[in-house]
Design a protein around this motif. Structure first.
Motif, PDB file in Angstrom:
ATOM      1  N   UNK A  93       0.840  -1.200   0.000  1.00  0.00           N
ATOM      2  CA  UNK A  93       0.000   0.000   0.000  1.00  0.00           C
ATOM      3  C   UNK A  93       0.876   1.253   0.000  1.00  0.00           C
ATOM      4  N   UNK A  94       1.953   1.211   0.789  1.00  0.00           N
ATOM      5  CA  UNK A  94       2.858   2.364   0.851  1.00  0.00           C
ATOM      6  C   UNK A  94       3.538   2.595  -0.492  1.00  0.00           C
ATOM      7  N   UNK A  95       3.964   1.523  -1.152  1.00  0.00           N
ATOM      8  CA  UNK A  95       4.792   1.661  -2.347  1.00  0.00           C
ATOM      9  C   UNK A  95       3.980   1.786  -3.634  1.00  0.00           C
ATOM     10  N   UNK A  96       2.778   1.223  -3.687  1.00  0.00           N
ATOM     11  CA  UNK A  96       2.054   1.116  -4.957  1.00  0.00           C
ATOM     12  C   UNK A  96       0.779   1.940  -5.027  1.00  0.00           C
ATOM     13  N   UNK A  97       0.429   2.671  -3.960  1.00  0.00           N
ATOM     14  CA  UNK A  97      -0.835   3.415  -3.989  1.00  0.00           C
ATOM     15  C   UNK A  97      -0.857   4.480  -5.074  1.00  0.00           C
ATOM     16  N   UNK A  98       0.284   5.086  -5.360  1.00  0.00           N
ATOM     17  CA  UNK A  98       0.351   6.150  -6.362  1.00  0.00           C
ATOM     18  C   UNK A  98       1.199   5.743  -7.558  1.00  0.00           C
ATOM     19  N   UNK A  99       1.317   4.442  -7.754  1.00  0.00           N
ATOM     20  CA  UNK A  99       2.145   3.946  -8.845  1.00  0.00           C
ATOM     21  C   UNK A  99       1.429   4.129 -10.180  1.00  0.00           C
ATOM     22  N   UNK A 100       2.198   4.525 -11.182  1.00  0.00           N
ATOM     23  CA  UNK A 100       1.672   4.643 -12.541  1.00  0.00           C
ATOM     24  C   UNK A 100       2.542   3.804 -13.462  1.00  0.00           C
ATOM     25  N   UNK A 101       1.982   3.492 -14.632  1.00  0.00           N
ATOM     26  CA  UNK A 101       2.715   2.676 -15.585  1.00  0.00           C
ATOM     27  C   UNK A 101       4.034   3.304 -15.990  1.00  0.00           C
ATOM     28  N   UNK A 102       5.094   2.497 -16.001  1.00  0.00           N
ATOM     29  CA  UNK A 102       6.418   2.973 -16.356  1.00  0.00           C
ATOM     30  C   UNK A 102       7.286   3.286 -15.162  1.00  0.00           C
ATOM     31  N   UNK A 103       6.696   3.426 -13.969  1.00  0.00           N
ATOM     32  CA  UNK A 103       7.484   3.697 -12.771  1.00  0.00           C
ATOM     33  C   UNK A 103       8.170   2.415 -12.298  1.00  0.00           C
ATOM     34  N   UNK A 104       9.254   2.604 -11.582  1.00  0.00           N
ATOM     35  CA  UNK A 104       9.934   1.495 -10.919  1.00  0.00           C
ATOM     36  C   UNK A 104      10.149   1.880  -9.459  1.00  0.00           C
ATOM     37  N   UNK A 105      10.235   0.883  -8.620  1.00  0.00           N
ATOM     38  CA  UNK A 105      10.509   1.082  -7.200  1.00  0.00           C
ATOM     39  C   UNK A 105      11.943   0.679  -6.946  1.00  0.00           C
ATOM     40  N   UNK A 106      12.771   1.642  -6.594  1.00  0.00           N
ATOM     41  CA  UNK A 106      14.190   1.381  -6.355  1.00  0.00           C
ATOM     42  C   UNK A 106      14.421   0.960  -4.901  1.00  0.00           C
ATOM     43  N   UNK A 107      15.476   0.201  -4.705  1.00  0.00           N
ATOM     44  CA  UNK A 107      15.803  -0.228  -3.343  1.00  0.00           C
ATOM     45  C   UNK A 107      16.127   0.968  -2.464  1.00  0.00           C
ATOM     46  N   UNK A 108      16.803   1.964  -3.029  1.00  0.00           N
ATOM     47  CA  UNK A 108      17.152   3.150  -2.247  1.00  0.00           C
ATOM     48  C   UNK A 108      15.918   3.927  -1.809  1.00  0.00           C
ATOM     49  N   UNK A 109      14.799   3.775  -2.502  1.00  0.00           N
ATOM     50  CA  UNK A 109      13.546   4.413  -2.109  1.00  0.00           C
ATOM     51  C   UNK A 109      12.752   3.527  -1.147  1.00  0.00           C
ATOM     52  N   UNK A 110      12.833   2.235  -1.359  1.00  0.00           N
ATOM     53  CA  UNK A 110      12.056   1.290  -0.568  1.00  0.00           C
ATOM     54  C   UNK A 110      12.585   1.146   0.861  1.00  0.00           C
ATOM     55  N   UNK A 111      13.888   1.074   1.004  1.00  0.00           N
ATOM     56  CA  UNK A 111      14.483   0.803   2.315  1.00  0.00           C
ATOM     57  C   UNK A 111      14.130   1.851   3.364  1.00  0.00           C
ATOM     58  N   UNK A 112      14.246   3.162   3.108  1.00  0.00           N
ATOM     59  CA  UNK A 112      13.912   4.139   4.150  1.00  0.00           C
ATOM     60  C   UNK A 112      12.441   4.111   4.559  1.00  0.00           C
ATOM     61  N   UNK A 113      11.565   3.640   3.689  1.00  0.00           N
ATOM     62  CA  UNK A 113      10.144   3.629   4.010  1.00  0.00           C
ATOM     63  C   UNK A 113       9.727   2.393   4.801  1.00  0.00           C
ATOM     64  N   UNK A 114      10.334   1.249   4.519  1.00  0.00           N
ATOM     65  CA  UNK A 114       9.898   0.002   5.144  1.00  0.00           C
ATOM     66  C   UNK A 114      10.706  -0.363   6.378  1.00  0.00           C
ATOM     67  N   UNK A 115      11.992  -0.049   6.381  1.00  0.00           N
ATOM     68  CA  UNK A 115      12.828  -0.479   7.494  1.00  0.00           C
ATOM     69  C   UNK A 115      12.403   0.133   8.830  1.00  0.00           C
ATOM     70  N   UNK A 116      12.121   1.444   8.941  1.00  0.00           N
ATOM     71  CA  UNK A 116      11.682   1.974  10.246  1.00  0.00           C
ATOM     72  C   UNK A 116      10.346   1.391  10.706  1.00  0.00           C
ATOM     73  N   UNK A 117       9.503   0.988   9.780  1.00  0.00           N
ATOM     74  CA  UNK A 117       8.205   0.399  10.146  1.00  0.00           C
ATOM     75  C   UNK A 117       8.307  -1.098  10.425  1.00  0.00           C
ATOM     76  N   UNK A 118       9.488  -1.664  10.287  1.00  0.00           N
ATOM     77  CA  UNK A 118       9.739  -3.091  10.532  1.00  0.00           C
ATOM     78  C   UNK A 118       8.863  -3.984   9.653  1.00  0.00           C
ATOM     79  N   UNK A 119       8.711  -3.584   8.399  1.00  0.00           N
ATOM     80  CA  UNK A 119       7.976  -4.380   7.430  1.00  0.00           C
ATOM     81  C   UNK A 119       8.947  -5.277   6.667  1.00  0.00           C
ATOM     82  N   UNK A 120       8.476  -6.401   6.219  1.00  0.00           N
ATOM     83  CA  UNK A 120       9.331  -7.401   5.583  1.00  0.00           C
ATOM     84  C   UNK A 120       9.753  -6.925   4.196  1.00  0.00           C
ATOM     85  N   UNK A 121      11.022  -6.515   4.070  1.00  0.00           N
ATOM     86  CA  UNK A 121      11.508  -5.990   2.797  1.00  0.00           C
ATOM     87  C   UNK A 121      11.781  -7.104   1.795  1.00  0.00           C
ATOM     88  N   UNK A 122      12.304  -8.242   2.257  1.00  0.00           N
ATOM     89  CA  UNK A 122      12.674  -9.306   1.329  1.00  0.00           C
ATOM     90  C   UNK A 122      11.461  -9.839   0.568  1.00  0.00           C
TER      91      UNK A 122
END
Length: 432
Positions: A93-122
């Motif tokens: 929900x955090x990563x894909x709610x505003x996703x549009x076609x052609x976008x990519x989710x980079x690890x450098x963007x994903x890690x700061x959002x999920x790691x503090x919330x203790x969500x399963x990144x793998x």
């Protein structure tokens, strides 16, 4: 009050139903979003840390629906617990709610959002990779390691060495890639030699046969042999590339490697290792190494189908072995623990842990070796001791050892020779 038999037979409800909360419905079926995609004019790094999954949910986003459906299918296939499924869904929900076609989710963007919330990144990354929107922009660990190891080597030598190591690691038009550990061990072995040559030479073509012999004369035994093998590989590749005129390692004999006499483990060392393992999985691993002389790699690759309880057979490395009472006991103990701990896992491997239970891969090497770390009788020592014991009890026959344990002829001869020497020494002591 209801009779005891009715209370015992009553099915146990999930936690969320016992607390009066309705079960969260499964995501509806979805398909990959189609249509024309607008190419991005330029790349923009997004900040997912500001997105609140409670306020910024886009339920109508087809990419979010496709990601949640993919996560649901993976969770059903892998047996993810409800807690893990909810965590992955929250991350999507955090990563894909505003996703549009052609976008990519980079690890450098994903890690700061999920790691503090203790969500399963793998597992979240696995879902994103399944739908083709994940981009791993991390610098590979191999590149970081190679940069560190090449530091201090003369530029001319460094070019040849870097090309050689990358060829070992990645392969080439006429060569298969080697194991990553091989590239690491090869460069670690010759790095001191290359640093010493870098103080006098600018290119490998300046290195002479005498320089190679001077380095080898300072080494003995297996170190000398290994260093010469690695230098041969390096100069052979440089000669093939045309960066040197003559291979200085040619016609330098490696020599026959002399092995010492293998010695059996002391009983107290074995007893200490046996007392050190307390978990069902660790006891099974110890039995496989100490009774069946299984290597750690073969233990990690064991499948559930390799254990035939009914016929009391065990297949290790493609060889069928009878299942003794001790191994059968610890195997049943582990299977019961595994069934209670991870009842829905889809991992086909015999040994799993809390990480691999959510996937289909084997456990790590560290998982097997950690319980006996620092002990005199490690898994490798127990494996060697078992093969040596077979040679001492049934006679130093290489053919017998090769048949029982699947050893190659040189290894079987080595164990037979060690057993023969130990038997002769024991007979001489009795005569005295």
């Amino acid at each position: 009050m209801a009779p005891l038999w009715e209370r015992v037979a009553r099915p146990r409800l999930p936690k969320y139903e016992r607390r009066g909360r309705p079960r969260k419905p499964d995501p509806p079926p979805a398909s990959p979003p189609g249509g024309w995609l607008q190419p991005a004019l330029f790349e923009v790094c997004r900040d997912f840390t500001r997105i609140d999954p409670e306020q910024h949910t886009g339920p109508d986003n087809p990419w979010l629906a496709w990601a949640r459906h993919t996560a649901h299918r993976l969770g059903e296939a892998r047996g993810w617990p409800r807690k893990i499924r909810l965590a992955v869904d929250r991350a999507l929900i955090i990563l894909m709610s505003r996703h549009v076609g052609g976008d990519v989710v980079r690890y450098s963007e994903l890690h700061p959002a999920l790691q503090p919330r203790r969500l399963n990144m793998e597992l979240t990354i696995e879902v994103l990779d399944h739908i083709g929107v994940f981009l791993d922009d991390r610098t590979p660990s191999f590149e970081q390691w190679l940069e560190r190891k090449l530091d201090g080597i003369a530029p001319g030598i460094r070019r040849d060495v870097e090309h050689w190591v990358r060829l070992l690691h990645d392969g080439g038009p006429r060569s298969q890639p080697r194991d990553e550990n091989t590239a690491w061990n090869y460069l670690n072995r010759v790095r001191p030699v290359l640093l010493e040559w870098s103080t006098r030479y600018d290119h490998l073509r300046e290195v002479t046969r005498d320089d190679v012999l001077a380095q080898l004369d300072a080494l003995h035994g297996g170190q000398r042999q290994h260093t010469l093998v690695v230098l041969r590989s390096l100069f052979r590749q440089a000669k093939k590339n045309g960066t040197i005129f003559k291979n200085p390692t040619s016609r330098i004999r490696v020599g026959q490697r002399e092995y010492g006499i293998l010695q059996p483990l002391e009983p107290e060392h074995i007893n200490i290792s046996v007392a050190a393992v307390t978990k069902p999985a660790d006891r099974l691993v110890l039995a496989l190494a100490a009774v069946h002389a299984a290597r750690s790699g073969a233990i990690r690759r064991l499948q559930l189908d390799d254990l035939d309880i009914g016929n009391r057979k065990l297949t290790i490395g493609g060889r069928v072995r009878p299942l003794d009472d001790l191994t059968l006991h610890v195997a049943l103990e582990w299977l019961e623990f595994r069934r209670r701990r991870w009842p829905d896992t889809a991992n086909p491997h015999l040994l799993i842990n809390k990480i691999t239970a959510l996937s289909t891969g084997p456990v790590s090497e560290v998982t097997l070796s950690k319980p006996l770390r620092g002990q005199a009788a490690t898994l490798e020592q127990l494996r060697i001791d078992r093969q040596l014991e077979e040679a001492l009890v049934h006679g130093p026959d290489p053919l017998h050892l090769a048949e029982v344990f699947g050893l190659d002829e040189k290894t079987a001869i080595r164990y037979a020779n060690s057993a023969r020497v130990l038997l002769v020494q024991a007979a001489e002591q009795q005569l005295r």
